[in-house]
Design a protein around this motif. Structure first.
Motif, PDB file in Angstrom:
ATOM      1  N   LYS A 109       0.826  -1.206   0.000  1.00 57.95           N
ATOM      2  CA  LYS A 109       0.000   0.000   0.000  1.00 57.95           C
ATOM      3  C   LYS A 109       0.861   1.258   0.000  1.00 57.95           C
ATOM      4  O   LYS A 109       0.400   2.323  -0.367  1.00 57.95           O
ATOM      5  CB  LYS A 109      -0.973  -0.002   1.178  1.00 57.95           C
ATOM      6  N   LEU A 110       2.137   1.136   0.360  1.00 51.39           N
ATOM      7  CA  LEU A 110       3.053   2.274   0.373  1.00 51.39           C
ATOM      8  C   LEU A 110       3.566   2.632  -1.018  1.00 51.39           C
ATOM      9  O   LEU A 110       3.744   3.799  -1.348  1.00 51.39           O
ATOM     10  CB  LEU A 110       4.238   1.980   1.292  1.00 51.39           C
ATOM     11  N   GLY A 111       3.783   1.633  -1.857  1.00 43.24           N
ATOM     12  CA  GLY A 111       4.325   1.918  -3.183  1.00 43.24           C
ATOM     13  C   GLY A 111       4.700   0.659  -3.941  1.00 43.24           C
ATOM     14  O   GLY A 111       4.183  -0.420  -3.670  1.00 43.24           O
ATOM     15  N   GLU A 112       5.643   0.821  -4.879  1.00 42.11           N
ATOM     16  CA  GLU A 112       6.014  -0.280  -5.768  1.00 42.11           C
ATOM     17  C   GLU A 112       7.472  -0.170  -6.175  1.00 42.11           C
ATOM     18  O   GLU A 112       8.018   0.923  -6.292  1.00 42.11           O
ATOM     19  CB  GLU A 112       5.123  -0.239  -7.015  1.00 42.11           C
ATOM     20  N   VAL A 113       8.101  -1.330  -6.391  1.00 41.35           N
ATOM     21  CA  VAL A 113       9.462  -1.395  -6.924  1.00 41.35           C
ATOM     22  C   VAL A 113       9.380  -2.093  -8.273  1.00 41.35           C
ATOM     23  O   VAL A 113       8.854  -3.199  -8.394  1.00 41.35           O
ATOM     24  CB  VAL A 113      10.414  -2.173  -5.985  1.00 41.35           C
TER      25      VAL A 113
END
Length: 78
Positions: free
Chosen positions: A15-19
């Motif tokens: 939910k914080l982000g993506e790599v």
């Protein structure tokens, strides 16, 4: 010389982000909400190591704080 389009692969997300990584370019895209950072794989590894070290220190500090609260003696108990 023909330009080859990057093939981006999502390797982690929350939910914080993506790599996302482009194996051909060796570039890691770190997207955190409204921030996006591009790093080469070595810089990303160094960032990951730094964040892991910081998290270890934070967890240790939390544990020390909890241990201190447990061992504190209340002053006004009769």
């Amino acid at each position: 010389m023909k330009n080859k389009a990057c093939h981006q692969v999502s390797i982690a997300n929350s939910k914080l982000g993506e790599v996302i990584i482009c194996p051909e370019c060796g570039v890691v895209h770190l997207s955190l909400q409204s921030i996006s950072i591009r790093l080469d794989v070595d810089a990303f590894a160094e960032l990951a190591q730094m964040v892991t070290q910081a998290q270890t220190i934070i967890e240790h500090a939390k544990q020390v704080s909890q241990d201190q609260r447990i061992h504190e003696t209340p002053h006004n108990i009769h």
